[in-house]
Enzyme design. Structure first.
Site, short mmCIF file in Angstrom:
data_model
loop_
_atom_site.label_atom_id
_atom_site.label_comp_id
_atom_site.label_asym_id
_atom_site.label_seq_id
_atom_site.Cartn_x
_atom_site.Cartn_y
_atom_site.Cartn_z
N ASP A 211 0.83 -1.20 0.00
CA ASP A 211 0.00 0.00 0.00
C ASP A 211 0.87 1.25 0.00
OD1 ASP A 211 -2.82 1.08 0.53
OD2 ASP A 211 -1.66 2.06 2.11
N GLU A 261 1.68 -0.57 -5.03
CA GLU A 261 0.64 0.42 -5.33
C GLU A 261 1.33 1.77 -5.42
OE1 GLU A 261 -3.16 2.95 -3.92
OE2 GLU A 261 -1.53 2.47 -2.57
C1 GLC Z 1 -4.02 3.24 -0.58
C2 GLC Z 1 -5.31 2.46 -0.45
C3 GLC Z 1 -6.37 3.39 0.03
C4 GLC Z 1 -5.98 3.93 1.38
C5 GLC Z 1 -4.62 4.60 1.33
C6 GLC Z 1 -4.07 4.82 2.71
O1 GLC Z 1 -4.09 4.20 -1.57
O2 GLC Z 1 -5.62 1.82 -1.65
O3 GLC Z 1 -7.62 2.76 0.08
O4 GLC Z 1 -6.93 4.85 1.83
O5 GLC Z 1 -3.67 3.81 0.65
O6 GLC Z 1 -3.71 3.59 3.27
#
Ligand code: GLC
Length: 536
Positions: A211, A261
């Site tokens: 993440d 991500e």
């Molecule tokens: C990422 C997740 C999102 C979350 C953020 C903070 O972007 O996909 O849903 O709010 O991180 O953890």
């Protein structure tokens, strides 16, 4: 050896994003859970996916829907137990489905024991050294330490209260105040996460979705920054040191995959993460409007940068942070940007659905791995009319509703029956689904779509079955074919994909067989907003 037995199974995999609290509720409290997933595994096996990515399933006060983790080695009691997770990993493997877990390393929950210990410890203590605590600026220290803004709106700093009730130091949170940022300069933080990786790999997890992967390291001077300055907390070179260490851990477990991500507009910077991570999400493709030349440019640059890195591309149309693509493609502006969600535009759902069907065939034919966000196989749209008092997303609250947030993509799935909860919860459930489901979803339940040849679900099932059976699809190469203006056509080694994004029907390229089409092909022509798979 089948595809899924290979150590590099992830290169061409179809990966299903399972948003746990909205998938299936076996317990009847209106919140999805692991026994609910277990009972629905046959749906996923039947869909033809290779792996499930579970959004965070850890104990969490859920200030940000589970992305505020209080314990990285356990399961939220609302979802089940660690034994349920173990059983799910095993049951998935029996169905030929791998498990990818979500690790949230940038921040934890303010209820995490380390943060609680930091709050009780004095300034300068080792406990505070695992986070970013600083005195405030200005008289009495009542101004935040710098001008950073939270990605969810408002300042990125919150002031603490000392045990005797006086205002104390401030701490950094790039997201909500309930999500304090870890200080990745701390060796303890590094060791802890490498141990968490081992913990889940030892339990059989086949991969990790990382993440907010580009945000972990910060400029230690914590400088103010203006619009022209490089970000002091995004995509810093030293973040790669962390992933070199993670890769060394993953490499001790054959067949495991690290997935970043990473939202970066610069495709080359994005590709630099492929030195350590196996794959990264392709958000430029998700954000791209429904426009042939822009899509082709994104596809070409993606393939070029991934080829240089020796990594497979990934293709993503939707996830739990973005408007569902049926709605995006049904608007006048079909592009998407995280900081420009706009629910004031009218949505033509019939048009959006037709394009989503074409987009599914285009996307699943591209070389590399494909992600499917739960519900896109049913053709669900973004729910834009959730009443304010039922909304949960901190983005909505922290922007005072100026940004509609992400709740509309997180509404619990409709499984069966004519009315809510549509089989999401058992008939005698104590509570309604945690977000309300539109009554019109009665036509989009898995039950209603099963066996309907024109349904989105049967399109996904057939496409995934063909994709799995055809060695030319999945990982590999693509060659573009000559095509009319605003038409995308390519050859995947004998299997052709053609998508018509123009306003008029076009002839199909020469072929011996039509494998699948996203809509009817009157007079053998490909209508607008339609795609087909052909055998050369
Ligand atoms: C990422 C997740 C999102 C979350 C953020 C903070 O972007 O996909 O849903 O709010 O991180 O953890």
């Amino acid at each position: 050896m089948t595809h899924s037995d290979r150590a590099d199974w992830w290169r061409g995999a179809a990966i299903y994003e399972l948003y746990v609290q909205s998938f299936a509720d076996a317990g009847g409290d209106g919140i999805g859970d692991l026994p609910g997933v277990r009972a629905r595994l046959p749906h996923l096996a039947d869909l033809g996916i290779d792996a499930i990515w579970y959004t965070p399933w850890y104990p969490s006060p859920r200030a940000d829907a589970g992305y505020d983790v209080a314990d990285y080695r356990s399961i939220d009691p609302a979802f089940g137990t660690l034994a349920d997770a173990d059983a799910l990993i095993t049951a998935g493997h029996r169905h030929g489905i791998k498990t990818i877990i979500d690790i949230v390393p940038n921040h934890c929950s303010d209820q995490h024991p380390w943060f609680q210990a930091a709050l009780s410890a004095p300034p300068g203590s080792p406990e505070r050294g695992r986070f970013w605590f600083r005195p405030g600026r200005g008289p009495g220290g009542d101004q935040p330490p710098n001008d950073w803004q939270s990605i969810f709106g408002g300042p990125a700093w919150t002031r603490t209260i000392t045990p005797d009730g006086a205002p104390g130091e401030w701490y950094l949170h790039l997201f909500a105040p309930e999500q304090p940022d870890f200080n990745w300069a701390s060796p303890e933080v590094r060791a802890e996460f490498e141990d968490i990786l081992r913990f889940w790999f030892d339990r059989g997890a086949d991969g990790v979705r990382i993440d907010s992967a580009a945000l972990l390291t910060k400029d230690p001077r914590l400088p103010d920054f203006g619009p022209q300055d490089p970000s002091p907390y995004t995509d810093r070179d030293d973040v790669h040191d962390i992933y070199r260490a993670w890769r060394a851990v993953a490499d001790q477990y054959p067949g495991r995959v690290l997935i970043g991500e990473i939202w970066l507009p610069d495709a080359a910077r994005l590709a630099s993460y492929l030195n350590e991570l196996h794959t990264v999400f392709n958000f430029p493709y998700l954000c791209c409007p429904w426009d042939a030349s822009q899509l082709r440019a994104v596809i070409d640059s993606t393939l070029e940068l991934h080829a240089a890195a020796g990594a497979p591309a990934t293709w993503v149309l939707s996830n739990h942070d973005v408007d569902r693509h049926v709605s995006r493609y049904g608007r006048a502006d079909t592009s998407f940007a995280l900081d420009r969600r706009d629910h004031s535009q009218p949505v033509d759902l019939a048009l959006g659905t037709r394009r989503a069907r074409a987009a599914a065939l285009l996307t699943m034919a591209l070389p590399g791995a494909v992600y499917i966000y739960q519900g896109e196989e049913l053709g669900l749209w973004e729910v834009e009319d959730i009443p304010a008092q039922l909304r949960r997303d901190p983005i909505w609250y922290r922007t005072g509703g100026a940004d509609p947030g992400r709740d509309g993509s997180r509404v619990p799935l409709p499984w069966s029956g004519p009315e809510p909860p549509f089989g999401f919860s058992p008939p005698d459930a104590a509570k309604p689904p945690w977000l309300p489901q539109p009554a019109a979803w009665r036509e989009l339940t898995a039950e209603a779509e099963t066996g309907e040849p024109d349904s989105m679900l049967e399109l996904y099932r057939t496409a995934l079955r063909i994709r799995r059976a055809e060695p030319a699809l999945g990982d590999g190469h693509l060659s573009w074919l000559p095509a009319p203006d605003r038409v995308l056509a390519f050859d995947r080694g004998g299997v052709l994909c053609v998508a018509n994004l123009s306003a008029a029907p076009v002839e199909l390229p020469a072929h011996t067989e039509i494998l699948l089409a996203s809509g009817p092909l009157p007079d053998g022509q490909l209508p607008p907003d339609t795609a087909a798979w052909l055998r050369r």
